[in-house]
Design a protein around this motif. Structure first.
Motif, short mmCIF file in Angstrom:
data_model
loop_
_atom_site.label_atom_id
_atom_site.label_comp_id
_atom_site.label_asym_id
_atom_site.label_seq_id
_atom_site.Cartn_x
_atom_site.Cartn_y
_atom_site.Cartn_z
N VAL A 527 0.85 -1.19 0.00
CA VAL A 527 0.00 0.00 0.00
C VAL A 527 0.89 1.24 0.00
O VAL A 527 1.76 1.39 0.86
N THR A 528 0.66 2.12 -0.97
CA THR A 528 1.46 3.36 -1.05
C THR A 528 0.72 4.58 -0.52
O THR A 528 1.33 5.63 -0.30
N GLY A 529 -0.58 4.48 -0.32
CA GLY A 529 -1.36 5.62 0.14
C GLY A 529 -2.82 5.44 -0.20
O GLY A 529 -3.27 4.32 -0.49
N ALA A 530 -3.56 6.55 -0.17
CA ALA A 530 -4.99 6.50 -0.48
C ALA A 530 -5.42 7.84 -1.03
O ALA A 530 -4.88 8.89 -0.67
N GLU A 531 -6.42 7.78 -1.94
CA GLU A 531 -7.00 9.01 -2.46
C GLU A 531 -8.24 9.35 -1.63
O GLU A 531 -9.07 8.49 -1.33
N VAL A 532 -8.36 10.63 -1.25
CA VAL A 532 -9.50 11.10 -0.47
C VAL A 532 -10.61 11.52 -1.43
O VAL A 532 -10.39 12.34 -2.32
N LEU A 580 0.15 8.24 15.50
CA LEU A 580 0.03 6.87 15.99
C LEU A 580 1.07 5.94 15.37
O LEU A 580 1.06 4.73 15.64
N GLY A 581 1.98 6.49 14.52
CA GLY A 581 2.98 5.66 13.87
C GLY A 581 2.45 4.86 12.72
O GLY A 581 3.06 3.88 12.30
N LEU A 582 1.29 5.24 12.16
CA LEU A 582 0.67 4.54 11.03
C LEU A 582 0.55 5.48 9.84
O LEU A 582 -0.49 5.59 9.21
N ALA A 583 1.66 6.16 9.52
CA ALA A 583 1.63 7.18 8.47
C ALA A 583 1.14 6.61 7.15
O ALA A 583 1.59 5.54 6.71
N LEU A 584 0.21 7.30 6.51
CA LEU A 584 -0.33 6.89 5.22
C LEU A 584 -0.49 8.12 4.34
O LEU A 584 -1.25 9.03 4.68
N PRO A 585 0.24 8.24 3.24
CA PRO A 585 0.10 9.40 2.35
C PRO A 585 -1.32 9.49 1.80
O PRO A 585 -1.91 8.50 1.39
N LEU A 586 -1.87 10.70 1.80
CA LEU A 586 -3.23 10.94 1.31
C LEU A 586 -3.18 11.90 0.13
O LEU A 586 -2.41 12.86 0.12
N ALA A 587 -4.03 11.65 -0.86
CA ALA A 587 -4.13 12.50 -2.06
C ALA A 587 -5.49 13.17 -2.07
O ALA A 587 -6.51 12.52 -1.90
N GLU A 742 -9.46 1.52 7.82
CA GLU A 742 -8.55 1.05 8.88
C GLU A 742 -8.63 -0.45 9.04
O GLU A 742 -7.61 -1.11 9.30
N LEU A 743 -9.82 -1.03 8.90
CA LEU A 743 -9.96 -2.48 8.96
C LEU A 743 -9.28 -3.14 7.77
O LEU A 743 -8.62 -4.18 7.90
N TRP A 744 -9.41 -2.53 6.58
CA TRP A 744 -8.80 -3.08 5.35
C TRP A 744 -7.27 -3.06 5.44
O TRP A 744 -6.59 -3.94 4.93
N LEU A 745 -6.73 -2.02 6.09
CA LEU A 745 -5.27 -1.88 6.17
C LEU A 745 -4.62 -2.86 7.13
O LEU A 745 -3.40 -3.09 7.05
N GLN A 746 -5.41 -3.46 8.04
CA GLN A 746 -4.83 -4.37 9.03
C GLN A 746 -4.19 -5.57 8.34
O GLN A 746 -4.80 -6.26 7.52
#
Length: 774
Positions: A527-532, A580-587, A742-746
């Motif tokens: 996973v590289t990130g997510a689009e908002v 929280l140490g769960l950095a995720l780039p957002l677009a 968040e559930l999908w990323l687990q």
């Protein structure tokens, strides 16, 4: 009784009555004049007192602001260096001769004071707070230890407000004496405390004036629950009456002589006035009835002769003006065509007469604004005149043509049947299509036409013109020369009238929702990130996708508010994950209208600082249409945003018109291949070379390439083979709310991200915003 006799006797009786009333009331007149004189003095004194307070207020505010802006003073405030603060307050007060200087906290606790009995920690009530372009400040009048002070307080900012610094001038005997000398009035400054009034300062000589012989003006300086302070200005009526006493004797003499002289003159004047007045009255009656050709035979060398001559000139002028008004009311002065009022009246009359079908055209001249800008208004006027002549020359138009606005015309005609509407509109376009020659210079200009039929849209001129105008807007939006009104136009317009208000309510009542669609690294599956993506939880329509409200928001300019809301909430969520140490780039998507916002970079920087999100964790996706209107300004804004450390991406690459010519200079980090090309990989082999070229071009420019809209494994395999870097689509995940994401990323592996929060300084002067990154 003859008119001349009535005139003479009337004036004589009136004069006698006036003189009798004046003589009998002379004593009261003296008193009244004295009172007026005193009132004027009091008005002037009140104005002088207000001016004095205003001048002192400016001095106090400038001095207080100078201290509040002093770096050393703000540092002393921050360190709570009481000794230094007291010294600065004392020096600042002595510099402008302020009687009171106090430094308080934002809640009114005294920190340090000079010229006051107030001790640190005690309560100090500031006057009411006001706001202007320089920020918050407080001004008013206070009473401290039995003394009256004019006070001004300003905020001490470091950089946010941390304290108040107040400076005040004492309203003492010197001030009262100065004001008394300037105005010639007695001045008293009084304070009411605990239900008792006390004169603090007074210039009134004790025991010299009776209360009934004095006129006063009370000026309330301040009223609080604890005290009330007023200034009382007073003037002796005996002194004011003195100049008027000698007037009484003169009036008696004038009355006797005037009554005799006036009796003789009244009869002579009445005889010489009545006859010419009768002639003038006859002419006025004719003019009032609309007859401007009546002749006037009054030739006299006196004022009546001048009046008669003036009436004749007025008669001619009114006649000319009436004609001009009628012409201006119904005719365009530049082109000679009908104006909107006359056109509407003519169209209403044609509709009332019935008969053949009525067709209306609203015509707009494209690019006319550029003619004015580049060739001048005189050339523009010449173009309008020639285009109007062409429109009026169309055989089907006859005289039913009008100029509605600067570059907008209208015409209507009678058609034999509905099928002739398209042909009539085409004839108008053809008549206006040829270049216009102005001073032997050809000027290319085209026309866009909107058409409407009376049988299809209603029975009034206003309704028919509105329908034609809607058709014109459709033609301009679709870049066509001609469009016919359709019934589907009107419901959409009515729906959109309420949509803007509902969108505002959605932002205010937090009805918008953030959805997230993950982005996957094609080679590794990480996973590289997510689009908002934005959704609207409408109170009655349920959850709405962006297609239901984003296009309308872009048309009305409300898209900027939606973008600000999305950026604020997306950056806040990204910052929460980072903490929280769960950095995720957002677009986040931004529109062309957002790029035109001169403060976009400042807004982004402010949100990053507020939420402490590292800039590397934010990507702004810009569509290619954002560069069409003003590529230079768009590139300048993107450079400013890129300087913050924010990642930039070109969204829907390949569907625009201008980005290829600017791509090499754009400060972007990635480009996203539009979903239409990705979906075509499986159905149309011609799409593969296009996608390959886009990927190769992106890599050659050092950009990452993202493919969106991947819905099956076959497309993913082909894109992986073509070297695409990142994938996004239903094959991996649909857009989902926060909890589902968040559930999908687990348990899923992410691409490591190293990001450090940025540090910016925002400086704003007038409308210019400067960002400095440390």
């Amino acid at each position: 009784m003859a008119l001349r006799t009535r005139i003479a006797l009337t004036f004589l009786v009136l004069l006698a009555a006036v003189l009798a009333a004046a003589l009998l009331a002379v004593s009261r007149t003296n008193q009244g004049n004295a009172a007026v004189d005193a009132e004027h003095r009091l008005d002037a004194g009140s104005a002088a007192f207000s001016q004095l307070l205003s001048s002192d207020r400016r001095v106090l505010r400038q001095a207080a602001r100078a201290v509040a802006l002093d770096y050393g003073f703000r540092e002393a405030v921050a360190k709570s260096d009481t000794e230094t603060l007291v010294s600065v307050l004392q020096n600042s007060g002595e510099r402008i001769h302020a009687g009171l200087v106090v430094l308080t906290s934002l809640n009114g606790q005294v920190i340090a004071a000079s010229g006051s009995h107030l001790k640190p920690g005690t309560r100090f009530r500031l006057p009411p707070v006001r706001t202007d372009a320089d920020g918050d400040y407080s001004t008013g009048v206070i009473v401290d230890d039995g003394r009256i002070y004019q006070l001004v307080a300003v905020q001490v900012k470091s950089p946010v407000p941390v304290a108040w610094i107040a400076m005040g001038f004492e309203l003492d005997a010197a001030k009262a004496n100065d004001l008394a000398q300037i105005t010639g009035l007695a001045v008293t400054l009084a304070v009411k405390s605990a239900g008792r009034w006390t004169d603090v300062v007074s210039t009134v000589p004790t025991g010299t004036l009776r209360q009934s012989d004095v006129q006063t003006r009370r000026i309330e300086m301040t009223i609080t629950d604890d005290f009330e302070a007023v200034a009382i200005l007073s003037r002796s009526l005996a002194e004011a009456r003195a100049p008027f006493e000698s007037l009484t004797r003169v009036l008696f003499k004038i009355a006797a002589l005037g009554l005799v002289a006036f009796a003789l003159a009244a009869f002579w004047l009445a005889r010489n006035i009545t006859q010419p007045l009768q002639d003038l009255t006859r002419v006025v009656d004719k003019i009032r009835g609309g007859d401007y050709d009546v002749s006037l035979h009054v030739h006299r060398p006196d004022e009546l002769g001048v009046l008669a001559e003036g009436l004749q000139l007025m008669q001619t002028a009114v006649q000319s003006r009436d004609q001009s008004i009628r012409r201006l009311a119904y005719e365009d002065s530049l082109t000679g065509l009908m104006n909107r009022t006359a056109f509407g009246a003519a169209l209403d009359q044609a509709l009332t007469e019935g008969g053949a079908t009525i067709a209306v055209a609203v015509i707009n001249l494209e690019r006319f604004r550029r003619i004015n800008e580049h060739l001048g208004y005189s050339v523009g006027d010449a173009v309008l005149t020639k285009m109007a002549a062409r429109l009026a020359a169309v055989p089907s138009v006859h005289s039913a043509a009008a100029r509605l606005a600067a570059d907008q015309f209208a015409a209507f005609t009678r058609l034999r049947d509905v099928s002739g509407l398209q042909a009539w509109g085409s004839s108008l376009v053809a008549a206006l299509a040829e270049p216009v020659f102005v001073e032997a210079q050809p000027i290319d200009i085209s026309a866009t036409v909107g058409l409407a039929l009376a049988t299809a849209s209603g029975g009034t001129a206003d309704e028919l013109m509105r329908c034609a105008d809607l058709a014109l807007e459709r033609a301009r939006r679709e870049k066509r020369a001609l469009a016919l009104y359709e019934q589907t136009f009107k419901p959409a317009a009515r729906d959109q009238l309420s949509l803007l208000g509902e969108l505002r309510s959605a932002v205010e009542h937090d009805e918008l929702r953030l959805f997230f669609q993950p982005k996957i690294e094609l080679l590794t599956g990480r996973v590289t990130g997510a689009e908002v993506l934005l959704r609207w939880q409408h109170p009655t329509r349920g959850l709405l996708g962006p297609a239901h409200f984003i296009p309308f928001a872009e048309q009305t300019g409300f898209i900027r508010q939606l973008t600000r809301w999305t950026l604020d909430h997306a950056i806040a969520q990204g910052a929460e994950w980072h903490r929280l140490g769960l950095a995720l780039p957002l677009a986040v998507n931004i529109s062309a209208d957002d790029i035109g916002d001169v403060k976009l970079d400042a807004r982004v920087a402010t949100l990053l600082m507020r939420h402490r999100l590292p800039p590397a964790l934010l990507t702004l996706e810009v569509t290619e249409s954002g560069f069409i209107e003003d590529p230079t300004r768009a590139l300048r804004m993107l450079d400013a945003v890129a300087a913050l450390g924010v990642t930039l991406s070109i969204d829907d690459f390949g569907t625009g018109y201008s980005s290829l010519s600017h791509l090499a200079r754009m400060p972007v980090n990635e480009l996203k291949i539009d979903r239409s090309f990705v979906l075509g990989l499986e159905s149309d082999p011609e799409f593969a070379p296009v996608v390959r070229s886009a990927i190769d071009m992106g890599h050659a420019l050092g950009l990452k390439v993202v493919a969106e809209g991947i819905e099956n494994e076959g497309s993913a395999l082909r894109l992986r083979g073509l070297g695409c870097d990142i994938a996004q689509g239903y094959l991996y995940a649909k857009p989902m709310p926060l909890a589902a994401l968040e559930l999908w990323l687990q348990g899923r592996e992410r691409v490591p991200v190293i990001a450090v929060p940025g540090d910016f300084k925002i400086e704003e002067v007038a409308d210019t915003v400067t960002l400095i990154r440390y």
